[in-house]
Design an enzyme around this catalytic site. Sequence first.
Site, PDB file in Angstrom:
ATOM      1  CG  LEU A 293      38.405  41.566  48.873  1.00  0.00           C
ATOM      2  CD1 LEU A 293      37.074  40.818  48.754  1.00  0.00           C
ATOM      3  CD2 LEU A 293      39.551  40.672  48.426  1.00  0.00           C
ATOM      4  CG  ASP A 294      41.094  44.797  43.151  1.00  0.00           C
ATOM      5  OD1 ASP A 294      40.035  44.460  42.606  1.00  0.00           O
ATOM      6  OD2 ASP A 294      42.163  44.187  42.977  1.00  0.00           O
ATOM      7  CE  LYS A 295      34.539  50.899  40.534  1.00  0.00           C
ATOM      8  NZ  LYS A 295      34.677  52.250  39.907  1.00  0.00           N
TER       9      LYS A 295
ATOM     10  CB  THR B   1      38.874  41.488  43.911  1.00  0.00           C
ATOM     11  OG1 THR B   1      39.990  41.670  43.044  1.00  0.00           O
ATOM     12  CG2 THR B   1      38.980  40.117  44.565  1.00  0.00           C
TER      13      THR B   1
END
Length: 232
Positions: free
Chosen positions: A101-103, A105
């Site tokens: 998961l990106d930063k 999210t």
Amino acid sequence: MHLVKLLANLGYGSRKEMQLAIRNGWVTDKAGNALKADSRVSHEDILFDDEPLDPAQGVVLLMNKPLGYTCSTKDQGRLVYDLLPDRFRMRKPVLSTIGRLDKETSGALLFTDDGTFLHKVISPKSNVPKIYDVVLDRPLKGDEADIFGSGEMMLDSEEKPLKPALLDIVDETHARLTLHEGRYHQVRRMFASVGNHVNELKRSAIGGLGLDGVEEGNWQALTDERKAAIFK
């Protein structure tokens, strides 16, 4: 497994340090009896400094990832591994995230040291859906569900159309999106393609596994029943 090697593989310390811990009586059974290096005791009956051992090899963890944390150990700043006990970084086999998961999210993130399980979750054959709760910058136009579900949607710089995705509209700026693939920043790029912007994004479920009982920033080791829910 030899007790010294077991403790070292779980990240409690080096083999030399674990030999010292055993000699000092810090490793006991549930009855409080000090164990020896050659003791044969079930994993669940071993205590280290009066605490149960961490889960054995083959563990699967579910984290409710907060915003601001990244999944790559190569990135600067706060990492999802910072939310786990320090010794988890020393486990052998290594504990890895299943996908990322990106930063910006939040939500459901899995970890495991079981390579077979990891590949089963991400394999297209398993067809494990990921469900995202989305807060949008602008009201939905009304045709997004048809576009996302068509199987013909193309993202910029890509040559292969997206698989059909299910969009459930909560209200004009809130929606739930179910994906069966995981391309780079896919949810954000899909909404950008229809002229909108994602303000907030949370993965609420992986397959049939939700975040019930796991508060933001916390994690839990999954039971066999909870692991099976991923594939339901």
